[in-house]
Design a protein around this motif. Sequence first.
Motif, PDB file in Angstrom:
ATOM      1  N   PRO A  61      58.510  37.926  56.005  1.00 39.96           N
ATOM      2  CA  PRO A  61      58.050  36.774  55.232  1.00 39.96           C
ATOM      3  C   PRO A  61      56.521  36.665  55.182  1.00 39.96           C
ATOM      4  CG  PRO A  61      59.890  36.133  56.607  1.00 39.96           C
ATOM      5  CD  PRO A  61      59.503  37.532  57.022  1.00 39.96           C
ATOM      6  N   ALA A  62      55.836  36.956  56.284  1.00 40.24           N
ATOM      7  CA  ALA A  62      54.371  36.913  56.289  1.00 40.24           C
ATOM      8  C   ALA A  62      53.800  37.941  55.330  1.00 40.24           C
ATOM      9  CB  ALA A  62      53.836  37.149  57.706  1.00 40.24           C
ATOM     10  N   LEU A  63      54.342  39.151  55.339  1.00 34.34           N
ATOM     11  CA  LEU A  63      53.872  40.209  54.440  1.00 34.34           C
ATOM     12  C   LEU A  63      54.070  39.800  52.984  1.00 34.34           C
ATOM     13  CD1 LEU A  63      52.801  43.076  53.920  1.00 34.34           C
ATOM     14  CD2 LEU A  63      55.156  43.886  54.168  1.00 34.34           C
ATOM     15  N   LEU A  64      55.245  39.287  52.642  1.00 35.52           N
ATOM     16  CA  LEU A  64      55.523  38.895  51.261  1.00 35.52           C
ATOM     17  C   LEU A  64      54.656  37.718  50.824  1.00 35.52           C
ATOM     18  CD1 LEU A  64      59.401  39.293  51.212  1.00 35.52           C
ATOM     19  CD2 LEU A  64      57.678  40.853  50.281  1.00 35.52           C
ATOM     20  N   GLU A  65      54.480  36.736  51.696  1.00 35.06           N
ATOM     21  CA  GLU A  65      53.658  35.568  51.361  1.00 35.06           C
ATOM     22  C   GLU A  65      52.206  35.966  51.130  1.00 35.06           C
ATOM     23  OE1 GLU A  65      52.147  31.601  53.626  1.00 35.06           O
ATOM     24  OE2 GLU A  65      54.303  32.016  53.712  1.00 35.06           O
ATOM     25  N   MET A  66      51.652  36.795  52.010  1.00 34.11           N
ATOM     26  CA  MET A  66      50.259  37.203  51.870  1.00 34.11           C
ATOM     27  C   MET A  66      50.062  38.106  50.658  1.00 34.11           C
ATOM     28  SD  MET A  66      48.987  37.760  55.753  1.00 34.11           S
ATOM     29  CE  MET A  66      49.189  36.497  56.993  1.00 34.11           C
ATOM     30  N   THR A  67      51.044  38.958  50.353  1.00 31.27           N
ATOM     31  CA  THR A  67      50.958  39.811  49.170  1.00 31.27           C
ATOM     32  C   THR A  67      50.986  38.961  47.903  1.00 31.27           C
ATOM     33  OG1 THR A  67      52.025  41.640  50.332  1.00 31.27           O
ATOM     34  CG2 THR A  67      52.024  41.739  47.935  1.00 31.27           C
ATOM     35  N   ALA A  68      51.887  37.978  47.838  1.00 33.40           N
ATOM     36  CA  ALA A  68      51.958  37.088  46.681  1.00 33.40           C
ATOM     37  C   ALA A  68      50.645  36.321  46.505  1.00 33.40           C
ATOM     38  CB  ALA A  68      53.126  36.125  46.833  1.00 33.40           C
ATOM     39  N   ALA A  69      50.080  35.808  47.589  1.00 29.36           N
ATOM     40  CA  ALA A  69      48.809  35.077  47.505  1.00 29.36           C
ATOM     41  C   ALA A  69      47.692  35.985  47.017  1.00 29.36           C
ATOM     42  CB  ALA A  69      48.455  34.482  48.868  1.00 29.36           C
ATOM     43  N   SER A  70      47.689  37.232  47.461  1.00 30.77           N
ATOM     44  CA  SER A  70      46.679  38.187  47.016  1.00 30.77           C
ATOM     45  C   SER A  70      46.806  38.460  45.518  1.00 30.77           C
ATOM     46  CB  SER A  70      46.811  39.487  47.808  1.00 30.77           C
ATOM     47  OG  SER A  70      45.872  40.438  47.363  1.00 30.77           O
ATOM     48  N   LEU A  71      48.036  38.608  45.041  1.00 29.80           N
ATOM     49  CA  LEU A  71      48.260  38.832  43.610  1.00 29.80           C
ATOM     50  C   LEU A  71      47.843  37.613  42.790  1.00 29.80           C
ATOM     51  CD1 LEU A  71      51.694  40.635  43.748  1.00 29.80           C
ATOM     52  CD2 LEU A  71      49.588  41.588  42.777  1.00 29.80           C
ATOM     53  N   GLU A  72      48.155  36.422  43.283  1.00 33.73           N
ATOM     54  CA  GLU A  72      47.850  35.195  42.544  1.00 33.73           C
ATOM     55  C   GLU A  72      46.358  34.896  42.487  1.00 33.73           C
ATOM     56  OE1 GLU A  72      50.238  32.394  44.687  1.00 33.73           O
ATOM     57  OE2 GLU A  72      52.070  32.984  43.641  1.00 33.73           O
ATOM     58  N   THR A  73      45.622  35.252  43.529  1.00 30.45           N
ATOM     59  CA  THR A  73      44.194  34.923  43.603  1.00 30.45           C
ATOM     60  C   THR A  73      43.282  36.098  43.268  1.00 30.45           C
ATOM     61  OG1 THR A  73      44.090  35.478  45.964  1.00 30.45           O
ATOM     62  CG2 THR A  73      44.621  33.175  45.379  1.00 30.45           C
ATOM     63  N   ASN A  74      43.844  37.282  43.078  1.00 23.46           N
ATOM     64  CA  ASN A  74      43.060  38.503  42.827  1.00 23.46           C
ATOM     65  C   ASN A  74      42.106  38.817  43.971  1.00 23.46           C
ATOM     66  OD1 ASN A  74      44.199  39.147  40.299  1.00 23.46           O
ATOM     67  ND2 ASN A  74      42.903  37.594  39.342  1.00 23.46           N
ATOM     68  N   ARG A  75      42.486  38.426  45.183  1.00 24.13           N
ATOM     69  CA  ARG A  75      41.678  38.735  46.368  1.00 24.13           C
ATOM     70  C   ARG A  75      42.345  39.832  47.165  1.00 24.13           C
ATOM     71  NH1 ARG A  75      40.288  32.619  48.248  1.00 24.13           N
ATOM     72  NH2 ARG A  75      38.756  32.227  46.628  1.00 24.13           N
ATOM     73  N   PRO A  76      41.555  40.732  47.768  1.00 19.57           N
ATOM     74  CA  PRO A  76      42.144  41.800  48.591  1.00 19.57           C
ATOM     75  C   PRO A  76      42.867  41.231  49.814  1.00 19.57           C
ATOM     76  CG  PRO A  76      39.815  42.218  48.161  1.00 19.57           C
ATOM     77  CD  PRO A  76      40.111  40.833  47.676  1.00 19.57           C
ATOM     78  N   LEU A  77      43.851  41.962  50.252  1.00 19.35           N
ATOM     79  CA  LEU A  77      44.588  41.626  51.472  1.00 19.35           C
ATOM     80  C   LEU A  77      44.282  42.731  52.464  1.00 19.35           C
ATOM     81  CD1 LEU A  77      46.635  40.114  53.165  1.00 19.35           C
ATOM     82  CD2 LEU A  77      48.451  41.258  51.904  1.00 19.35           C
ATOM     83  N   PRO A  82      46.615  44.591  45.928  1.00 15.41           N
ATOM     84  CA  PRO A  82      47.819  44.762  45.116  1.00 15.41           C
ATOM     85  C   PRO A  82      47.518  44.457  43.652  1.00 15.41           C
ATOM     86  CG  PRO A  82      48.139  43.044  46.773  1.00 15.41           C
ATOM     87  CD  PRO A  82      46.726  43.496  46.862  1.00 15.41           C
ATOM     88  N   VAL A  83      48.083  45.269  42.772  1.00 20.54           N
ATOM     89  CA  VAL A  83      47.842  45.122  41.339  1.00 20.54           C
ATOM     90  C   VAL A  83      49.160  45.288  40.599  1.00 20.54           C
ATOM     91  CG1 VAL A  83      46.644  46.103  39.354  1.00 20.54           C
ATOM     92  CG2 VAL A  83      45.526  46.078  41.571  1.00 20.54           C
ATOM     93  N   VAL A  84      49.351  44.463  39.590  1.00 21.05           N
ATOM     94  CA  VAL A  84      50.483  44.640  38.686  1.00 21.05           C
ATOM     95  C   VAL A  84      49.897  45.028  37.340  1.00 21.05           C
ATOM     96  CG1 VAL A  84      52.442  43.532  37.543  1.00 21.05           C
ATOM     97  CG2 VAL A  84      51.870  42.934  39.905  1.00 21.05           C
TER      98      VAL A  84
END
Length: 99
Positions: A61-77, A82-84
Motif C-alpha cells: 500500500p505504501a508503494l502504490l500510494e507514493m507512486t500515485a502521488a508521484s504521478l499526480e504531482t509530477n514529482r520524482p519518487l 513514474p510516467v504514463v
Amino acid sequence: MRTGSSFDLYGHPQLVPIARDICGECLVLDHRPETDRVRVHTAEAVGGVVRQPHAMWASLPALLEMTAASLETNRPLASHTPVVTEDQRRSVPGAETTT
C-alpha cells in the motif's frame, strides 16, 4: 536481510512476485515470518533479494500510494520518475483523448 542466489531466496514460497521489469528483476512481497514481513523487496536471479531503504518499500500500500502521488504531482519518487505516456493512456478503456 541476507542476499544470495535465487535458489536460496527468490524461490522461497513466501516471497510473492508482484511485478517484473524487462531485464528480469522482480518486486516481491515478503510474507516470511521475520522482521521484514509485508515489505516489498527487489529480487533477481544473480543478486538474490535486496531490501531497499526508502519508505516506499515498507509495504505494497505504501508503494502504490507514493507512486500515485508521484504521478499526480509530477514529482520524482526517490530517484524514480513514474510516467504514463499517451500510448499507455490510450490502451486503458475509457481513457481515450480526442484531438
